[in-house]
Design an enzyme around this catalytic site. Structure first.
Site, short mmCIF file in Angstrom:
data_model
loop_
_atom_site.label_atom_id
_atom_site.label_comp_id
_atom_site.label_asym_id
_atom_site.label_seq_id
_atom_site.Cartn_x
_atom_site.Cartn_y
_atom_site.Cartn_z
N SER A 49 0.11 15.47 27.54
CA SER A 49 -0.74 15.78 28.71
C SER A 49 -0.67 17.22 29.19
CB SER A 49 -0.29 14.89 29.88
OG SER A 49 1.09 15.16 30.16
N THR A 51 -0.94 20.45 27.60
CA THR A 51 -1.70 21.60 27.07
C THR A 51 -2.93 21.08 26.32
OG1 THR A 51 -0.34 21.57 25.07
CG2 THR A 51 0.30 23.17 26.74
N GLY A 52 -3.80 21.99 25.94
CA GLY A 52 -4.90 21.69 25.03
C GLY A 52 -5.78 20.53 25.47
N LEU A 139 -1.10 13.87 20.94
CA LEU A 139 0.11 14.58 20.52
C LEU A 139 -0.19 15.50 19.35
CD1 LEU A 139 2.94 11.87 20.39
CD2 LEU A 139 2.41 13.48 22.22
N TYR A 235 -7.60 21.37 6.01
CA TYR A 235 -7.49 20.42 7.11
C TYR A 235 -7.98 19.03 6.69
CZ TYR A 235 -6.73 18.99 11.89
OH TYR A 235 -6.24 18.35 12.99
N LEU A 273 -10.79 24.50 18.28
CA LEU A 273 -10.64 25.61 19.22
C LEU A 273 -9.19 26.02 19.37
CD1 LEU A 273 -9.99 23.70 21.77
CD2 LEU A 273 -12.40 23.92 22.22
N THR A 275 -5.73 26.34 20.40
CA THR A 275 -4.65 25.70 21.16
C THR A 275 -3.35 26.12 20.46
OG1 THR A 275 -4.56 23.71 19.79
CG2 THR A 275 -6.05 23.64 21.68
P1 NAD Z 1 -1.41 21.12 21.88
O1 NAD Z 1 -0.34 21.73 21.06
O2 NAD Z 1 -2.12 21.97 22.87
O3 NAD Z 1 -0.84 19.84 22.70
C1 NAD Z 1 0.12 18.98 22.19
C2 NAD Z 1 0.69 18.11 23.29
O4 NAD Z 1 1.63 17.20 22.70
C3 NAD Z 1 1.47 18.86 24.39
O5 NAD Z 1 1.24 18.25 25.63
C4 NAD Z 1 2.94 18.65 23.98
O6 NAD Z 1 3.86 18.74 25.06
C5 NAD Z 1 2.86 17.24 23.45
N1 NAD Z 1 3.94 16.87 22.54
C6 NAD Z 1 4.23 17.40 21.32
N2 NAD Z 1 5.30 16.74 20.78
C7 NAD Z 1 5.66 15.79 21.67
C8 NAD Z 1 6.68 14.80 21.70
N3 NAD Z 1 7.51 14.62 20.69
N4 NAD Z 1 6.77 14.03 22.81
C9 NAD Z 1 5.93 14.18 23.86
N5 NAD Z 1 4.93 15.09 23.88
C10 NAD Z 1 4.82 15.88 22.80
O7 NAD Z 1 -2.41 20.45 20.84
P2 NAD Z 1 -3.98 20.16 20.82
O8 NAD Z 1 -4.62 21.16 19.94
O9 NAD Z 1 -4.50 19.88 22.18
O10 NAD Z 1 -3.97 18.81 19.96
C11 NAD Z 1 -4.00 17.53 20.54
C12 NAD Z 1 -4.66 16.59 19.55
O11 NAD Z 1 -6.02 17.01 19.34
C13 NAD Z 1 -3.98 16.61 18.17
O12 NAD Z 1 -3.99 15.31 17.64
C14 NAD Z 1 -4.90 17.51 17.35
O13 NAD Z 1 -4.85 17.24 15.98
C15 NAD Z 1 -6.26 17.14 17.95
N6 NAD Z 1 -7.33 18.14 17.73
C16 NAD Z 1 -7.13 19.47 17.93
C17 NAD Z 1 -8.16 20.37 17.66
C18 NAD Z 1 -7.99 21.86 17.84
O14 NAD Z 1 -8.78 22.63 17.30
N7 NAD Z 1 -7.01 22.31 18.59
C19 NAD Z 1 -9.42 19.88 17.24
C20 NAD Z 1 -9.61 18.53 17.12
C21 NAD Z 1 -8.56 17.65 17.36
#
Ligand code: NAD
Length: 392
Positions: A49, A51-52, A139, A235, A273, A275
């Site tokens: 919850s 970031t991102g 996550l 990817y 995007l 993150t």
């Molecule tokens: P992010 O790194 O910004 O956020 C990750 C979150 O997971 C954070 O809140 C972090 O504290 C938490 N986290 C990590 N390990 C943890 C653990 N062991 N226990 C509890 N919390 C934990 O990542 P994001 O880019 O927002 O990615 C989130 C999801 O969205 C992922 O599944 C990613 O594959 C997917 N996604 C990302 C993108 C992109 O371009 N960034 C695009 C599509 C989908």
């Protein structure tokens, strides 16, 4: 302390508390300006919850939907000598804004893969919130300790089947160069699936069900990136893509095993995007800098909050949301349509060290990157002393 960015490779090792809170406020302002959600979920659990996409989901649920939110994240608190992580300060910012308007918010900081953290969530829901009607699984983690065996699994970012040679942009050295990525072996593929696949998502749903904390007709979604030809080798069809395919299996399994509660489980396909997670993936900074250029010109550019607000309005608050042929909530057609991809491909083929800053929107990428850590946020005085020992 006066806090300036300390960038090491693809990560920034510190964060600015005031900048992070201001960035959270900007996201709150965005969703409030869009208007309140209809049929909004009232009790929302967001796993990942801070970031991102997870943070954007929490902000949308709370500030556009008026939901009580319980967050789970894995962040480092500040010490006398070191700032906390960005996710720590984002969460502190979120809590301050939520409590100011009387919205319930609690966050548990710990390992979401562990049995202990799941139990803490159950105890907190029982004490404060009751049954949940939306569970966001967001996550992104490089490793996972199996809760049964204690074995640690690591994810890898490698092609599958054959080696792959491509361009990449080294953000640290400001250098476009070729990289050759060797294919993953079977063990690396299986370990990545263990970390980023659907097993833990299923365990969360099972634990909540056992504790009778799933509301009837509740929804759950896990996030994926699908992409197109340019990113498939690293990817979509790579180790991480194999893990993401496992989310489809998990979604179907959740729907089947939780049929008596009519739980709707979806994989949501979101756009690429900046993150913390995506900046660690080779090729992605170059690809994202190019899509930012093209999509801003097309007027279709979105950040996390815009994309997630649309996911909530178009899909998650609909009784029977439209899905793609794989049953996913598909949100990244503005990026993956053929016309946009052709423009990105043309730029990709032309891009060199000399013309990179002209052909791409690296300035936009870098601004977003700094903003992830609370830097380069408008209205924040970065020469001022700030209290970094912020709690929530
Ligand atoms: P992010 O790194 O910004 O956020 C990750 C979150 O997971 C954070 O809140 C972090 O504290 C938490 N986290 C990590 N390990 C943890 C653990 N062991 N226990 C509890 N919390 C934990 O990542 P994001 O880019 O927002 O990615 C989130 C999801 O969205 C992922 O599944 C990613 O594959 C997917 N996604 C990302 C993108 C992109 O371009 N960034 C695009 C599509 C989908």
């Amino acid at each position: 302390m006066i806090v300036k960015p300390k960038i090491r490779g693809f990560i920034c090792t510190n964060a600015h508390p005031v900048g992070c809170a201001a960035s959270v406020q900007q996201q709150i302002d965005y969703v409030k300006a869009q208007g309140a959600l209809s049929n909004a979920p009232k009790n929302v659990l967001v796993i990942g919850s801070s970031t991102g996409y997870g943070l954007a989901s929490r902000i949308t649920a709370a500030f556009a939907g008026g939901a009580n939110t319980l967050g789970v994240c894995f962040e480092k608190p500040p010490t006398e000598r070191k700032t906390g992580t960005a996710g720590w300060y984002n969460t502190a910012g979120f809590h301050a804004k939520a409590s100011a308007v009387g919205l319930y918010a609690k966050t548990l900081n710990g390992d979401a893969f562990s049995k202990e953290l799941k139990q803490q969530v159950i105890d907190t829901l029982k004490a404060d919130m009751g049954k949940v009607d939306l569970i966001i699984y967001s996550l992104a983690s490089p490793r996972r300790t199996d809760p049964e065996t204690g074995e640690v699994y690591k994810s890898t970012l490698k092609p599958v089947g054959q080696a792959y040679k491509t361009k990449t942009y080294d953000t640290d050295k400001n250098l476009i160069h070729e990289i050759a990525l060797e294919p993953a072996n079977d063990d690396e593929i299986q370990q990545t699936i263990k970390v980023m696949g659907g097993e833990d998502w299923e365990l969360w749903l099972e634990a909540l069900d056992q504790a009778d904390l799933l509301a009837d007709n509740c929804k759950t979604t896990a996030y994926t990136y699908v992409g197109k030809e340019l990113t498939w080798p690293i990817y979509g069809q790579a180790t991480i893509g194999k893990a993401k395919e496992d989310l489809d299996r998990a979604a179907a399994a959740i729907v089947k095993t939780k049929a008596s509660k009519n739980v709707q489980a979806y994989v949501s396909s979101l756009k690429a995007l900046v993150t913390q997670a995506s900046s660690a993936i080779p090729v992605m900074p170059l690809y994202i800098s190019l899509i930012y250029k093209v999509m801003k010109e097309e007027g279709t550019h979105q950040g996390c909050i815009e994309q997630i607000y649309d996911l909530f309005t178009d899909k998650l608050t609909q009784a029977q949301p439209e899905t793609d042929e794989l049953g996913r909530l598909y949100m990244n057609s503005k990026e993956t349509n053929d016309k946009t991809q052709a423009k990105i491909k043309a730029l990709w083929d032309q891009v060199t060290q000399e013309n990179f800053h002209e052909l791409s929107d690296y300035a936009g990428y870098h601004h977003e990157f700094l903003k992830l850590f609370g830097f380069d946020v408008s209205g924040v005085d970065y020469d001022a002393e700030v209290d970094t020992l912020v709690d929530w």
